[in-house]
Design an enzyme around this catalytic site. Structure first.
Site, PDB file in Angstrom:
ATOM      1  N   MET A  90      -8.082  -3.471   4.927  1.00 38.80           N
ATOM      2  CA  MET A  90      -8.601  -2.874   6.152  1.00 38.80           C
ATOM      3  C   MET A  90      -8.095  -3.611   7.397  1.00 38.80           C
ATOM      4  O   MET A  90      -8.885  -4.070   8.232  1.00 38.80           O
ATOM      5  CB  MET A  90     -10.134  -2.861   6.108  1.00 38.80           C
ATOM      6  CG  MET A  90     -10.671  -2.047   4.949  1.00 38.80           C
ATOM      7  SD  MET A  90      -9.852  -0.446   4.766  1.00 38.80           S
ATOM      8  CE  MET A  90     -11.244   0.625   4.935  1.00 38.80           C
ATOM      9  N   ARG A  91      -6.768  -3.695   7.515  1.00 34.65           N
ATOM     10  CA  ARG A  91      -6.177  -4.441   8.618  1.00 34.65           C
ATOM     11  C   ARG A  91      -4.793  -3.836   8.901  1.00 34.65           C
ATOM     12  O   ARG A  91      -4.080  -3.485   7.942  1.00 34.65           O
ATOM     13  CB  ARG A  91      -6.029  -5.886   8.126  1.00 34.65           C
ATOM     14  CG  ARG A  91      -5.821  -6.923   9.160  1.00 34.65           C
ATOM     15  CD  ARG A  91      -6.082  -8.291   8.549  1.00 34.65           C
ATOM     16  NE  ARG A  91      -7.497  -8.526   8.367  1.00 34.65           N
ATOM     17  CZ  ARG A  91      -8.349  -8.838   9.345  1.00 34.65           C
ATOM     18  NH1 ARG A  91      -7.907  -8.969  10.573  1.00 34.65           N
ATOM     19  NH2 ARG A  91      -9.624  -9.028   9.095  1.00 34.65           N
ATOM     20  N   ASN A 107       0.474   2.854   1.400  1.00 34.35           N
ATOM     21  CA  ASN A 107      -0.979   2.754   1.550  1.00 34.35           C
ATOM     22  C   ASN A 107      -1.627   3.986   0.920  1.00 34.35           C
ATOM     23  O   ASN A 107      -1.008   5.047   0.830  1.00 34.35           O
ATOM     24  CB  ASN A 107      -1.332   2.708   3.043  1.00 34.35           C
ATOM     25  CG  ASN A 107      -2.826   2.594   3.294  1.00 34.35           C
ATOM     26  OD1 ASN A 107      -3.530   1.834   2.605  1.00 34.35           O
ATOM     27  ND2 ASN A 107      -3.335   3.336   4.266  1.00 34.35           N
ATOM     28  N   HIS A 109      -5.160   6.399   1.349  1.00 33.01           N
ATOM     29  CA  HIS A 109      -6.242   6.657   2.289  1.00 33.01           C
ATOM     30  C   HIS A 109      -7.094   7.816   1.764  1.00 33.01           C
ATOM     31  O   HIS A 109      -6.546   8.818   1.306  1.00 33.01           O
ATOM     32  CB  HIS A 109      -5.675   6.998   3.671  1.00 33.01           C
ATOM     33  CG  HIS A 109      -6.738   7.182   4.700  1.00 33.01           C
ATOM     34  ND1 HIS A 109      -7.420   6.112   5.264  1.00 33.01           N
ATOM     35  CD2 HIS A 109      -7.273   8.306   5.242  1.00 33.01           C
ATOM     36  CE1 HIS A 109      -8.319   6.580   6.108  1.00 33.01           C
ATOM     37  NE2 HIS A 109      -8.255   7.895   6.118  1.00 33.01           N
TER      38      HIS A 109
HETATM   39  C1  GAR Z   1     -10.192   3.266  -1.001  1.00 32.58           C
HETATM   40  O1  GAR Z   1     -10.945   4.456  -1.023  1.00 32.58           O
HETATM   41  C2  GAR Z   1      -9.008   3.405  -0.065  1.00 32.58           C
HETATM   42  O2  GAR Z   1      -8.471   4.696  -0.050  1.00 32.58           O
HETATM   43  C3  GAR Z   1      -9.623   3.044   1.256  1.00 32.58           C
HETATM   44  O3  GAR Z   1     -10.444   1.953   0.962  1.00 32.58           O
HETATM   45  C4  GAR Z   1     -10.992   2.139  -0.356  1.00 32.58           C
HETATM   46  C5  GAR Z   1     -10.869   0.839  -1.116  1.00 32.58           C
HETATM   47  O4  GAR Z   1     -11.566   0.939  -2.338  1.00 32.58           O
HETATM   48  N1  GAR Z   1      -8.636   2.729   2.232  1.00 32.58           N
HETATM   49  C6  GAR Z   1      -8.727   3.071   3.521  1.00 32.58           C
HETATM   50  O5  GAR Z   1      -9.705   3.608   3.999  1.00 32.58           O
HETATM   51  C7  GAR Z   1      -7.501   2.726   4.348  1.00 32.58           C
HETATM   52  N2  GAR Z   1      -7.648   3.193   5.683  1.00 32.58           N
HETATM   53  P1  GAR Z   1     -11.292  -0.108  -3.511  1.00 32.58           P
HETATM   54  O6  GAR Z   1     -11.416  -1.502  -2.880  1.00 32.58           O
HETATM   55  O7  GAR Z   1     -12.375   0.156  -4.507  1.00 32.58           O
HETATM   56  O8  GAR Z   1      -9.915   0.145  -4.038  1.00 32.58           O
END
Ligand code: GAR
Length: 194
Positions: A90-91, A107, A109
């Protein structure tokens, strides 16, 4: 086999699904490093359990993004990492890593980008009342969840969904989509390199 680093900040369910795909042999890659910016993130425990080296850093201990990215880059080079996979990191990435790994950072999302970028994409979609949302895998640039889209998978929002049920189905989709897309990408990289 291509050596990858996974960057994550949270629970690491995508990290886990990628590691498991490499173990099953459906993803031909070696996860050589976890990079994490949160000292107490669950993903660190997962990496330790899997015997995967971890680089944890606290951005607050550095004056600039470039300063901590130089530290990351040094470790990536020492570990011979060839490709960066963001999985809930998240960076925003800065120029140090973007320049060093041009075209080799992706990435995932939890929305159909360009809809609902940024934090809590699932909550944003739920609040907006859309009937279809989904998952996007894309190349990373300096923006927030921008960069060329590689693959998307749609997830329906059901009438009796709450946010948690929707999240569970989106994450299930992520866990199959990401390893599959990575395998396709690495195969095409191999072809380009010959
Ligand atoms: C995931 O849903 C990913 O798509 C999202 O964070 C979550 C991490 O879950 N990423 C974002 O929102 C990027 N902007 P995890 O730690 O269980 O893999």
């Amino acid at each position: 086999m291509i050596k990858i680093a996974i960057f994550a900040s949270g629970s690491g369910s995508n990290f886990q699904s990628i590691v498991e795909a490499t173990r099953r042999g459906s993803l031909h890659a070696e996860v050589g490093l976890l990079v994490c910016d949160k000292r107490n993130a669950l993903v660190i425990e997962r990496a330790e359990r899997e015997g995967i080296p971890v680089l944890v850093f606290d951005p607050k201990e550095y004056e600039t993004k470039s300063a901590y990215e130089e530290v990351i880059l040094k470790t990536l080079n020492e570990c011979n990492v060839e490709f960066i996979v963001l999985a809930g990191y998240m960076r925003l990435l800065g120029s140090v890593l973007l320049n060093a790994f041009q075209g080799r950072i992706v990435n995932i999302h939890p929305s159909l980008l360009p809809a609902f970028p940024g934090k809590d994409a699932i909550g944003q979609a739920f609040q907006a009342g859309v009937k279809v949302t989904g998952v996007t895998v894309h190349y990373v640039d300096e923006g927030m969840d921008t960069g060329p889209i590689i693959a998307q998978s749609a997830v329906r929002v059901l009438n009796d969904d709450d946010r948690d049920r929707l999240q569970a189905r989106i994450q299930e989709t992520e866990h199959t989509l990401y390893p599959t897309v990575l395998q396709d990408l690495f195969e095409s990289l191999k072809i380009t390199n010959y």
